[in-house]
Design a protein around this motif. Structure first.
Motif, mmCIF file in Angstrom:
data_model
loop_
_atom_site.group_PDB
_atom_site.id
_atom_site.type_symbol
_atom_site.label_atom_id
_atom_site.label_comp_id
_atom_site.label_asym_id
_atom_site.label_seq_id
_atom_site.Cartn_x
_atom_site.Cartn_y
_atom_site.Cartn_z
ATOM 1 N N PRO A 146 0.813 -1.219 0.000
ATOM 2 C CA PRO A 146 0.000 0.000 0.000
ATOM 3 C C PRO A 146 0.848 1.270 0.000
ATOM 4 N N ALA A 147 0.192 2.411 -0.170
ATOM 5 C CA ALA A 147 0.892 3.697 -0.140
ATOM 6 C C ALA A 147 1.154 4.170 1.284
ATOM 7 N N HIS A 148 0.410 3.652 2.247
ATOM 8 C CA HIS A 148 0.577 4.092 3.631
ATOM 9 C C HIS A 148 0.369 2.932 4.590
ATOM 10 N N ASP A 149 0.973 3.065 5.756
ATOM 11 C CA ASP A 149 0.572 2.267 6.914
ATOM 12 C C ASP A 149 0.919 3.058 8.163
ATOM 13 N N TYR A 150 0.022 3.012 9.142
ATOM 14 C CA TYR A 150 0.169 3.830 10.351
ATOM 15 C C TYR A 150 0.438 2.986 11.591
ATOM 16 N N ARG A 151 0.658 1.683 11.395
ATOM 17 C CA ARG A 151 0.866 0.794 12.549
ATOM 18 C C ARG A 151 2.138 -0.035 12.438
ATOM 19 N N GLY A 152 2.933 0.207 11.420
ATOM 20 C CA GLY A 152 4.195 -0.499 11.292
ATOM 21 C C GLY A 152 4.162 -1.720 10.397
ATOM 22 N N ALA A 153 3.008 -2.061 9.829
ATOM 23 C CA ALA A 153 2.944 -3.188 8.890
ATOM 24 C C ALA A 153 3.522 -2.757 7.542
ATOM 25 N N THR A 154 4.053 -3.710 6.787
ATOM 26 C CA THR A 154 4.734 -3.365 5.547
ATOM 27 C C THR A 154 4.061 -3.911 4.288
ATOM 28 N N MET A 155 3.456 -5.068 4.364
ATOM 29 C CA MET A 155 2.792 -5.637 3.199
ATOM 30 C C MET A 155 1.786 -6.676 3.647
ATOM 31 N N THR A 156 0.959 -7.121 2.695
ATOM 32 C CA THR A 156 -0.038 -8.143 2.968
ATOM 33 C C THR A 156 -0.238 -8.949 1.688
ATOM 34 N N THR A 157 -1.251 -9.791 1.650
ATOM 35 C CA THR A 157 -1.561 -10.555 0.439
ATOM 36 C C THR A 157 -3.052 -10.473 0.147
ATOM 37 N N VAL A 158 -3.395 -10.836 -1.063
ATOM 38 C CA VAL A 158 -4.803 -10.851 -1.445
ATOM 39 C C VAL A 158 -5.594 -11.776 -0.533
ATOM 40 N N CYS A 159 -5.041 -12.966 -0.272
ATOM 41 C CA CYS A 159 -5.735 -13.939 0.575
ATOM 42 C C CYS A 159 -5.994 -13.385 1.975
ATOM 43 N N GLU A 160 -4.981 -12.747 2.567
ATOM 44 C CA GLU A 160 -5.143 -12.183 3.910
ATOM 45 C C GLU A 160 -6.235 -11.131 3.949
ATOM 46 N N GLU A 161 -6.223 -10.229 2.981
ATOM 47 C CA GLU A 161 -7.202 -9.139 3.013
ATOM 48 C C GLU A 161 -8.609 -9.641 2.727
ATOM 49 N N ARG A 162 -8.738 -10.642 1.870
ATOM 50 C CA ARG A 162 -10.066 -11.229 1.648
ATOM 51 C C ARG A 162 -10.628 -11.807 2.944
ATOM 52 N N ARG A 163 -9.746 -12.391 3.758
ATOM 53 C CA ARG A 163 -10.199 -13.040 4.992
ATOM 54 C C ARG A 163 -10.342 -12.072 6.169
ATOM 55 N N TYR A 164 -9.337 -11.187 6.335
ATOM 56 C CA TYR A 164 -9.214 -10.483 7.603
ATOM 57 C C TYR A 164 -9.449 -8.980 7.559
ATOM 58 N N ASN A 165 -9.598 -8.401 6.379
ATOM 59 C CA ASN A 165 -9.798 -6.954 6.329
ATOM 60 C C ASN A 165 -11.148 -6.611 6.956
ATOM 61 N N PRO A 166 -11.151 -5.835 8.060
ATOM 62 C CA PRO A 166 -12.401 -5.586 8.781
ATOM 63 C C PRO A 166 -13.397 -4.724 8.025
ATOM 64 N N ARG A 167 -12.967 -4.046 6.982
ATOM 65 C CA ARG A 167 -13.872 -3.171 6.245
ATOM 66 C C ARG A 167 -14.519 -3.855 5.049
ATOM 67 N N ILE A 168 -13.786 -4.822 4.437
ATOM 68 C CA ILE A 168 -14.301 -5.381 3.186
ATOM 69 C C ILE A 168 -14.052 -6.876 3.060
ATOM 70 N N GLY A 169 -13.408 -7.490 4.035
ATOM 71 C CA GLY A 169 -13.112 -8.910 3.969
ATOM 72 C C GLY A 169 -14.295 -9.780 4.361
ATOM 73 N N GLY A 170 -14.107 -11.072 4.253
ATOM 74 C CA GLY A 170 -15.140 -12.025 4.649
ATOM 75 C C GLY A 170 -16.403 -11.867 3.826
ATOM 76 N N GLU A 171 -17.530 -11.843 4.536
ATOM 77 C CA GLU A 171 -18.835 -11.766 3.866
ATOM 78 C C GLU A 171 -19.431 -10.373 3.904
ATOM 79 N N LEU A 172 -18.628 -9.359 4.204
ATOM 80 C CA LEU A 172 -19.161 -8.002 4.297
ATOM 81 C C LEU A 172 -19.717 -7.550 2.954
#
Length: 361
Positions: free
Chosen positions: A172-198
């Motif tokens: 991503p262009a930013h992170d405010y908590r010290g994370a550096t990268m992720t994967t498509v699979c992780e964000e599909r599962r765990y992104n609280p705004r758009i992941g899972g069945e949201l």
């Protein structure tokens, strides 16, 4: 083989990405920051690379792009979304375009919603994607300014980013908590705004109730970025050679705390805070000359114009003004301590005279 570097700007929490083809030694920079142009140019030089393109993921509201300044210094070309409305680019990108650098290339995907000109850049083998502010690590861009549209962002993420392979790395262009990268699979599962069945309604409702203040630099950054980072003067300032300085978009040269600690005896350090601040919790730098900002103009003649001056205050605002005052008095070698005593103390650089009010000492 791909040469890859992720770089970070602490002031805006922005990631800049360097990608180069190891055979041809040509490269691109994604989301360069104006104040970090010296750093980026140094990396490119040390690695023996040639910068072909600077690519912005969108018209940023929290920092000024380094695209124009890098073009002046390195001869690179500027590319960004045609839908962003910026002037002065060498190439305006559309969905499906290809940006080549040597034997490698980036594929352009339009991912509007955070702004109407957001792009995601996907590496040729689908192993990495650079999502800008459209999709963040366990988050996403806000949609309450700059033509933001939550429904549009929902579909951009679902259709253009989540359609990439599961193991595709997302940067991503930013992170405010010290994370550096992720994967498509992780964000599909765990992104609280758009992941899972949201659902789309869940997503839009979430973004509608964030209640965030506008970015502090929006009134400076957006107009500047609509010119690809070109200052209103249209002139690139000469590069000082007495220290590794960075230039703010406001035209203030800044020096990092680490350099100042190591070279304190080579400069004149001028602390422009009030007397009670100098002995407060932040303390002061041992070698500092104490002159409150209100008295700086009349005291300036007491300093040498041959020896560089570094100005200091609590957070860097008053000391930035002090550099302007000194320049008007004929001082040419002047810089501001980036972040002031707050950043100096955060880096655990040595201080004197601090007073712990809580402890009563």
């Amino acid at each position: 083989m791909l040469i890859f570097r992720q770089m970070f700007d602490t002031q805006s929490s922005t990631y800049t990405y360097l990608l180069a083809d190891s055979e041809s030694r040509v490269c691109v920079l994604i989301d360069p920051v104006f104040e970090q142009v010296h750093r980026d140019a140094s990396f490119i030089s040390e690695l023996g690379l040639e910068l072909l393109w600077t690519l912005d993921t969108h018209v940023h509201a929290d920092h000024v792009t380094g695209a124009w300044l890098l073009k002046q210094r390195l001869g690179s070309r500027v590319a960004l979304a045609a839908a962003g409305g910026a002037e002065g680019a060498d190439r305006y990108l559309q969905h499906g375009d290809i940006v080549e650098f040597g034997a490698r290339h980036l594929k352009v995907r339009a991912t509007p919603g955070h702004t109407n000109g957001c792009l995601t850049y996907v590496l040729d083998d689908d192993t990495r994607a650079f999502t800008g502010d459209a999709l963040l690590i366990r988050g996403c861009g806000r949609t309450d300014f700059q033509q933001g549209d939550a429904r549009q962002l929902y579909h951009s993420i679902k259709e253009q980013i989540f359609s990439l392979p599961d193991n595709c790395q997302l940067w991503p262009a930013h992170d405010y908590r010290g994370a550096t990268m992720t994967t498509v699979c992780e964000e599909r599962r765990y992104n609280p705004r758009i992941g899972g069945e949201l659902s789309e309604s869940d997503f839009t409702g979430y973004l509608a109730n964030l209640g965030l203040p506008h970015p502090k630099q929006i009134d400076i950054a957006v107009p500047a970025n609509l010119r690809c980072g070109k200052p209103e003067s249209g002139v690139a300032p000469a590069e000082p050679d007495w220290a590794p300085l960075s230039l703010t978009f406001g035209g203030i040269w800044e020096v990092a705390p680490q350099w100042l600690e190591e070279h304190a005896d080579e400069v004149q350090i001028v602390d422009v805070r009030e007397p009670d601040e100098v002995v407060g919790p932040l303390g002061h730098i041992a070698a500092a000359i104490r002159v409150p900002l209100a008295h700086l103009a009349e005291k300036a003649e007491e300093f040498s114009k041959e020896k560089p001056v570094v100005t200091v205050c609590r957070a860097g605002g008053r000391s930035a003004q002090a550099t302007v005052i000194l320049q008007r008095k004929g001082f040419e070698k002047v810089a501001n301590l980036a972040g002031g005593m707050l950043r100096w103390n955060a880096g655990q650089h040595p201080t004197q005279g601090s007073f712990d009010y809580d402890a009563g000492l």
